[in-house]
Write a protein that holds these residues in place. Sequence first.
Motif, short mmCIF file in Angstrom:
data_model
loop_
_atom_site.label_atom_id
_atom_site.label_comp_id
_atom_site.label_asym_id
_atom_site.label_seq_id
_atom_site.Cartn_x
_atom_site.Cartn_y
_atom_site.Cartn_z
N ARG A 1 0.81 -1.22 0.00
CA ARG A 1 0.00 0.00 0.00
C ARG A 1 0.85 1.27 0.00
O ARG A 1 0.47 2.25 -0.66
CB ARG A 1 -0.94 0.01 1.21
CG ARG A 1 -1.77 1.28 1.35
CD ARG A 1 -2.68 1.24 2.58
NE ARG A 1 -1.92 1.20 3.82
CZ ARG A 1 -1.49 2.28 4.47
NH1 ARG A 1 -1.72 3.50 3.98
NH2 ARG A 1 -0.81 2.17 5.61
N THR A 2 1.95 1.25 0.72
CA THR A 2 2.67 2.50 0.98
C THR A 2 3.96 2.67 0.19
O THR A 2 4.61 3.71 0.30
CB THR A 2 3.01 2.60 2.47
OG1 THR A 2 3.76 1.45 2.87
CG2 THR A 2 1.74 2.69 3.31
N THR A 3 4.37 1.67 -0.61
CA THR A 3 5.60 1.81 -1.40
C THR A 3 5.38 1.32 -2.82
O THR A 3 4.33 0.78 -3.16
CB THR A 3 6.78 1.00 -0.79
OG1 THR A 3 6.63 -0.39 -1.15
CG2 THR A 3 6.83 1.12 0.72
N THR A 4 6.41 1.49 -3.64
CA THR A 4 6.36 1.01 -5.02
C THR A 4 6.67 -0.48 -5.12
O THR A 4 6.66 -1.04 -6.21
CB THR A 4 7.36 1.80 -5.88
OG1 THR A 4 8.66 1.71 -5.27
CG2 THR A 4 6.95 3.25 -6.01
N GLY A 5 6.99 -1.11 -4.00
CA GLY A 5 7.30 -2.53 -4.00
C GLY A 5 6.16 -3.39 -3.49
O GLY A 5 5.07 -2.90 -3.20
N THR B 1 6.61 9.22 -4.26
CA THR B 1 7.49 10.29 -3.79
C THR B 1 8.96 9.86 -3.92
O THR B 1 9.25 8.73 -4.35
CB THR B 1 7.22 10.64 -2.32
OG1 THR B 1 7.72 9.57 -1.48
CG2 THR B 1 5.73 10.81 -2.07
N ASN B 2 9.87 10.73 -3.54
CA ASN B 2 11.29 10.38 -3.53
C ASN B 2 11.74 9.83 -2.18
O ASN B 2 12.92 9.54 -1.99
CB ASN B 2 12.14 11.62 -3.87
CG ASN B 2 12.00 12.02 -5.33
OD1 ASN B 2 11.89 11.17 -6.21
ND2 ASN B 2 12.00 13.32 -5.59
N HIS B 3 10.82 9.71 -1.23
CA HIS B 3 11.16 9.26 0.11
C HIS B 3 11.27 7.74 0.18
O HIS B 3 10.56 7.02 -0.55
CB HIS B 3 10.12 9.75 1.11
CG HIS B 3 9.94 11.23 1.12
ND1 HIS B 3 10.89 12.10 1.59
CD2 HIS B 3 8.91 12.02 0.67
CE1 HIS B 3 10.47 13.34 1.46
NE2 HIS B 3 9.28 13.32 0.90
N THR B 4 12.15 7.26 1.05
CA THR B 4 12.34 5.83 1.23
C THR B 4 11.94 5.41 2.64
O THR B 4 11.73 6.25 3.52
CB THR B 4 13.82 5.45 1.00
OG1 THR B 4 14.64 6.21 1.89
CG2 THR B 4 14.23 5.71 -0.44
N VAL B 5 11.81 4.11 2.84
CA VAL B 5 11.45 3.56 4.14
C VAL B 5 12.59 3.81 5.13
O VAL B 5 13.71 3.37 4.91
CB VAL B 5 11.17 2.05 4.04
CG1 VAL B 5 10.85 1.47 5.42
CG2 VAL B 5 10.03 1.78 3.06
N PRO B 6 12.34 4.55 6.21
CA PRO B 6 13.43 4.86 7.14
C PRO B 6 13.63 3.77 8.18
O PRO B 6 12.69 3.04 8.53
CB PRO B 6 12.95 6.15 7.80
CG PRO B 6 11.46 6.01 7.82
CD PRO B 6 11.09 5.24 6.57
N GLN C 1 16.87 -4.08 0.28
CA GLN C 1 15.79 -4.22 -0.70
C GLN C 1 14.75 -3.12 -0.52
O GLN C 1 14.26 -2.55 -1.50
CB GLN C 1 15.14 -5.60 -0.57
CG GLN C 1 15.98 -6.74 -1.09
CD GLN C 1 15.34 -8.10 -0.83
OE1 GLN C 1 14.96 -8.41 0.31
NE2 GLN C 1 15.21 -8.91 -1.86
N LEU C 2 14.41 -2.82 0.72
CA LEU C 2 13.42 -1.78 0.98
C LEU C 2 13.87 -0.43 0.45
O LEU C 2 13.06 0.38 -0.01
CB LEU C 2 13.14 -1.67 2.48
CG LEU C 2 12.32 -2.78 3.12
CD1 LEU C 2 12.18 -2.54 4.61
CD2 LEU C 2 10.94 -2.87 2.49
N GLN C 3 15.18 -0.18 0.48
CA GLN C 3 15.70 1.11 0.02
C GLN C 3 15.58 1.29 -1.49
O GLN C 3 15.71 2.41 -2.00
CB GLN C 3 17.16 1.28 0.45
CG GLN C 3 17.37 1.31 1.95
CD GLN C 3 16.43 2.24 2.66
OE1 GLN C 3 16.50 3.46 2.49
NE2 GLN C 3 15.52 1.69 3.45
N SER C 4 15.31 0.23 -2.21
CA SER C 4 15.16 0.34 -3.67
C SER C 4 13.76 0.80 -4.06
O SER C 4 13.51 1.09 -5.23
CB SER C 4 15.46 -1.01 -4.33
OG SER C 4 14.48 -1.98 -3.99
N TYR C 5 12.85 0.86 -3.09
CA TYR C 5 11.48 1.30 -3.35
C TYR C 5 11.25 2.71 -2.84
O TYR C 5 12.02 3.23 -2.03
CB TYR C 5 10.48 0.34 -2.70
CG TYR C 5 10.67 -1.10 -3.08
CD1 TYR C 5 10.63 -1.50 -4.42
CD2 TYR C 5 10.90 -2.07 -2.11
CE1 TYR C 5 10.82 -2.83 -4.78
CE2 TYR C 5 11.08 -3.40 -2.46
CZ TYR C 5 11.06 -3.77 -3.79
OH TYR C 5 11.25 -5.09 -4.14
#
Length: 384
Positions: A188-192, A217-222, A203-207
Amino acid sequence: MIRKISNIIYISVLAVVLFACGDDSTIEEQGSGTITARVMASNAYPALEEKVVLKVALNDGQDIQSVVWTMEGQTLGEEPELEYTFTKEGSYNISVRVTDKTGNVAAALQKLQVSGKSLRYALQHFDPAKVWIMGHRGNSSNPNIPENSIAGIESCIELGGVVDIVEVDPRMTKDGVIVLMHDETIDRTTTGKGKVKDLTYEQLQSYRLKLADGTVTNHTVPSLYDALVAGRGKIFFDLDFLNKVSPKELYDVVKSCGMLDRVFFYTSNNRDVLLNILDYSPAPIPYPQCENEEHADFLSQQPGVMFAQISLSKTLNGGLSTAISSKGLFVSTNMLDMNGYTYDTQMTQGNYTGVDLILSKGINLIQTDHPQLLDAYLKQRGKR
């Protein structure tokens, strides 16, 4: 590194710091025989009014004859263990000079960075006539910032006191990194796609994180660590971690970045988890959910419990909020759009009937997706 100054040899090594991370150093002085002093700090990044415990010991178990702690030329104490609270922000160098039984001397230096308020102190001095605001999932009402993001936390900070606490959702990755993610999956919350527990942090940082309407957005999972450091000394946190991260794993991360005195551990109505975290040393600040009057009595007997949350339905129906207050605890609820209630949305339409109902029950903290609107109305009511 060994360097010679004024015919005295000094040996610089890294200080051992317990319960905190930091850029700290120890300086050891050679006397008639060489000894080594070791400094341990409960937190290298304390808040104002937070009790800091400093300890000094000699390596190899040598007995200590005398100790002198100093800061900015002032003597703080003469015992191996020192407790100190700071009332002004800033960087501080605390020195200790230790003498062993045979007259050998060692000197050590502990660096501390003091910033922001202590949550525990703020709760101990809480004004029951006022109401705090919690930003749900780090939400500042900005529609262009995704939930559970560092940008969301920073936007809450930038509101300048509108948001007292940001609520975030820690969850563990496959490789043991705690990140912020409400859902079990990232769909729901990312492109992955996929479950957080099945994906590595890399892997999460690639989304990229998405907005509520699906905009990328340009934001990543922190990581939780990065999120806490971003807000350290600027805002308080509520960690909604049950069934997502084990209490001990969460505690270790919070402790490692010096945030134990700035964070709520939301334990819901789980008494076992509450009692478990209260056994940690130093204990974190619990934030339980209360179910009934018997539960309120139980919570009032637990050290460190100062706030209890109740559901919106229990806030409005019955006298549970009064029962909790009568036990000396503060009461919180949320006005999110859920379980048939739409008070949050009504507020965006200029309808504050729901807020008035909540306030009539003596609530001290409200969680919302629209903190700016709530703050403005509470100010009109004299609650901020």
